[in-house]
Design a protein around this motif. Structure first.
Motif, PDB file in Angstrom:
ATOM      1  N   ALA A   1       0.867  -1.186   0.000  1.00  0.00           N
ATOM      2  CA  ALA A   1       0.000   0.000   0.000  1.00  0.00           C
ATOM      3  C   ALA A   1       0.900   1.232   0.000  1.00  0.00           C
ATOM      4  N   HIS A   2       0.548   2.230  -0.796  1.00  0.00           N
ATOM      5  CA  HIS A   2       1.401   3.415  -0.871  1.00  0.00           C
ATOM      6  C   HIS A   2       1.143   4.338   0.322  1.00  0.00           C
ATOM      7  N   VAL A   3       2.161   5.108   0.672  1.00  0.00           N
ATOM      8  CA  VAL A   3       2.138   5.855   1.935  1.00  0.00           C
ATOM      9  C   VAL A   3       2.534   7.322   1.723  1.00  0.00           C
ATOM     10  N   CYS A   4       2.283   7.839   0.520  1.00  0.00           N
ATOM     11  CA  CYS A   4       2.877   9.131   0.146  1.00  0.00           C
ATOM     12  C   CYS A   4       1.883  10.265  -0.020  1.00  0.00           C
ATOM     13  N   HIS A   5       0.610  10.034   0.256  1.00  0.00           N
ATOM     14  CA  HIS A   5      -0.367  11.093   0.009  1.00  0.00           C
ATOM     15  C   HIS A   5      -0.626  11.899   1.272  1.00  0.00           C
ATOM     16  N   PRO A   6      -0.793  13.214   1.125  1.00  0.00           N
ATOM     17  CA  PRO A   6      -1.117  14.041   2.297  1.00  0.00           C
ATOM     18  C   PRO A   6      -2.561  13.795   2.748  1.00  0.00           C
TER      19      PRO A   6
ATOM     20  N   GLY B   1      -1.870   3.618 -13.045  1.00  0.00           N
ATOM     21  CA  GLY B   1      -2.435   3.425 -11.715  1.00  0.00           C
ATOM     22  C   GLY B   1      -1.373   3.183 -10.674  1.00  0.00           C
ATOM     23  N   TYR B   2      -1.666   2.323  -9.726  1.00  0.00           N
ATOM     24  CA  TYR B   2      -0.815   2.204  -8.545  1.00  0.00           C
ATOM     25  C   TYR B   2       0.455   1.379  -8.800  1.00  0.00           C
ATOM     26  N   ASP B   3       1.075   0.940  -7.726  1.00  0.00           N
ATOM     27  CA  ASP B   3       2.403   0.334  -7.840  1.00  0.00           C
ATOM     28  C   ASP B   3       2.421  -1.054  -8.464  1.00  0.00           C
TER      29      ASP B   3
ATOM     30  N   GLN C   1     -14.196  12.806  -6.159  1.00  0.00           N
ATOM     31  CA  GLN C   1     -13.357  13.311  -5.059  1.00  0.00           C
ATOM     32  C   GLN C   1     -11.893  12.892  -5.195  1.00  0.00           C
ATOM     33  N   TYR C   2     -11.609  12.026  -6.143  1.00  0.00           N
ATOM     34  CA  TYR C   2     -10.250  11.499  -6.325  1.00  0.00           C
ATOM     35  C   TYR C   2      -9.231  12.632  -6.451  1.00  0.00           C
ATOM     36  N   HIS C   3      -8.173  12.560  -5.657  1.00  0.00           N
ATOM     37  CA  HIS C   3      -7.095  13.555  -5.660  1.00  0.00           C
ATOM     38  C   HIS C   3      -7.593  14.978  -5.405  1.00  0.00           C
ATOM     39  N   THR C   4      -8.521  15.096  -4.456  1.00  0.00           N
ATOM     40  CA  THR C   4      -8.978  16.421  -4.022  1.00  0.00           C
ATOM     41  C   THR C   4      -9.184  16.402  -2.507  1.00  0.00           C
TER      42      THR C   4
ATOM     43  N   ASN D   1      -9.337   8.204   1.419  1.00  0.00           N
ATOM     44  CA  ASN D   1      -9.471   6.965   0.652  1.00  0.00           C
ATOM     45  C   ASN D   1      -8.146   6.620  -0.025  1.00  0.00           C
ATOM     46  N   ASP D   2      -7.552   7.617  -0.631  1.00  0.00           N
ATOM     47  CA  ASP D   2      -6.266   7.485  -1.307  1.00  0.00           C
ATOM     48  C   ASP D   2      -5.258   8.300  -0.484  1.00  0.00           C
ATOM     49  N   ASN D   3      -4.421   7.705   0.362  1.00  0.00           N
ATOM     50  CA  ASN D   3      -4.121   6.298   0.432  1.00  0.00           C
ATOM     51  C   ASN D   3      -4.356   5.665   1.795  1.00  0.00           C
TER      52      ASN D   3
HETATM   53 ZN    ZN Z   1      -3.219   8.933  -5.565  1.00  0.00          ZN
END
Ligand code: ZN
Length: 458
Positions: free
Chosen positions: A185-190, A295-297, A323-326, A194-196
């Motif tokens: 699972a990625h851990v880099c979003h502020p 998409g993801y990793d 709402q994705y990336h907002t 939901n993401d992430n």
């Molecule tokens: Zn993202």
């Protein structure tokens, strides 16, 4: 591996609470936000933290300098903070260079990002690997700034961008076999829920649950920044990735959308069949899509040089919900019930993988006499007895040492759980035996009939 004792309502609330705690932290592909996040996950299940210095060569990439923000704002000529990092960490474009300047509207405007279709939402933007700066803001804030266009603005990004390290976390749970199930699972979003954060929370709680169970496979959970983190992990684990027999990338698991499964690059790996089987028998709508290099990793794990059997489990897919990336990907978007449902589906997949073995009927000449063994009138003993009865006959006929239980379940159009239960029943009555000599036997191949089973011919 039965989650019988799990109260999914409570679990959903716990997952949501964990997300709420992680939500305010400013994560990025490097920096203290990732460390703080991993430290909180470590309170639930031990996480080994790895630091990889800036400048380290990882596959075709280089670990970047570390970025940390203390404060940022856009002030008008009267000193009012019209855009304030303290109110949302989404306001700063990730990896913006440190800055303190007085700028005109014409210059400032070049560095502003808004979402015209959603005037109250702040977009999420990144500028990794480029020397620039920017602010993300709502359309309303933009209009407020524009109203003051005749006077200068003070912009400040109080950040550090210097040699440091990239941080990722890992949980390793050894099993009877060294063959691994890899969950990433990625851990880099502020501040987005939901993401992430949903993926991190579900993965951490899967690890917590599995840590208390007997495990056939070994499990490795990787919490790494998107792209560069996965590439770093792959670079450092290149020699061992052959142990990964099944894997899942987890993301976007908390919204109310139906589950979406994106297949591995191989398209027909055991993980693909396992997930599709679980979803088909889950009683809820779902969709499956073929692998794409977006998409993801999964992109990294399924790059041709690795081609790991890893799928990606989501609810609404990335880019497929407004709402994705907002900033609207917030704590209201993720629901306890969806989180618990996603967790439960992941666990069903894991249970399937753990129990997907090859068996051999020990009395294969003619049907064994089930009545004598109390196995004929199962329908009388319980509500779903008729299905179990069918499952017994399917297992007896197809457990010929060449098929996994999943293949039998697929052939029979029955759920894995009832096929597995039938197999266990038949084992108890000495009518079935596993083909493996030991539970730890590796690289079980469904296509190679087992020759070393010990049917009662002896
Ligand atoms: Zn993202």
């Amino acid at each position: 591996m039965e989650p019988d004792n799990i109260n999914l309502d409570e679990l959903g609330c716990e997952l949501h609470e964990l997300i709420a705690r992680l939500y305010p932290i400013h994560r990025c592909i490097s920096g203290d936000g990732v460390r703080e996040t991993l430290a909180i996950l470590n309170e639930h299940v031990p996480v080994e933290v790895h630091e990889v210095p800036s400048g380290t060569q990882v596959l075709d990439w280089t670990v970047p300098r570390e970025w940390n923000v203390r404060d940022a704002y856009i002030k008008d000529a009267d000193g009012r903070r019209l855009v304030d990092y303290r109110r949302s960490n989404l306001h700063v474009v990730q990896y913006s260079r440190p800055l303190r300047r007085v700028v005109s509207w014409d210059e400032l405007e070049q560095h502003l990002h808004t979402l015209d279709e959603h005037p109250d939402w702040i977009p999420y933007r990144t500028a990794y690997y480029s020397d620039t700066w920017g602010f993300c803001l709502s359309r309303r804030q933009y209009d407020e700034l524009k109203n003051r266009a005749g006077r200068p603005f003070e912009v400040r990004i109080d950040a550090t961008l210097q040699d440091g390290s990239l941080t990722y976390g890992e949980i390793y749970l050894p099993g009877e076999s060294r063959d691994e199930v890899l969950i990433s699972a990625h851990v880099c979003h502020p501040s987005m829920a939901n993401d992430n954060l949903s993926g991190l929370a579900v993965a951490a709680y899967l690890a917590k649950h599995l840590s208390t169970r007997r495990r056939r496979y070994s499990y490795r959970f990787v919490f790494a920044p998107g792209t560069i983190g996965a590439i770093t992990w792959l670079s450092r684990n290149e020699r061992n990735v052959g142990r990964v027999k099944h894997g899942l990338v987890l993301a976007l698991l908390g919204d109310e959308g139906n589950t979406t499964y994106k297949r591995s690059r191989r398209g027909n790996a055991q993980i693909d069949r396992a997930v599709e089987h679980v979803l088909a028998h889950s009683g809820s709508d779902y969709s499956t899509v073929d692998f794409t290099p977006f998409g993801y990793d999964q992109r990294q794990f399924c790059s041709p040089g690795f081609d790991l059997p890893m799928g990606c489990l989501m609810r609404s897919a990335n880019g497929h919900f407004p709402q994705y990336h907002t900033s609207a990907d917030d704590l209201d978007l993720v629901k306890p019930a969806s989180l618990a449902d996603s967790w439960s589906k992941c666990l069903s997949v894991i249970e399937l993988l753990e129990n997907n073995r090859v068996y051999r009927n020990l009395s294969p000449k003619g049907e064994p006499q089930l009545g004598r063994r109390g196995l004929y009138e199962l329908s009388a003993s319980r509500q779903d007895g008729a299905v179990l009865q069918q499952a017994v006959l399917w297992v007896l006929n197809f457990a010929d040492g060449s098929r996994t239980l999943l293949e039998i379940a697929e052939r029979a159009s029955l759920g894995f759980a009832v096929i597995r239960e039938a197999a266990e029943l038949l084992i108890r009555h000495d009518l079935l035996a596993p083909c493996e000599k030991t539970a730890a036997q590796e690289n079980l191949s469904a296509t190679t009939p087992c020759l070393h089973a010990s049917p009662s011919s002896g």
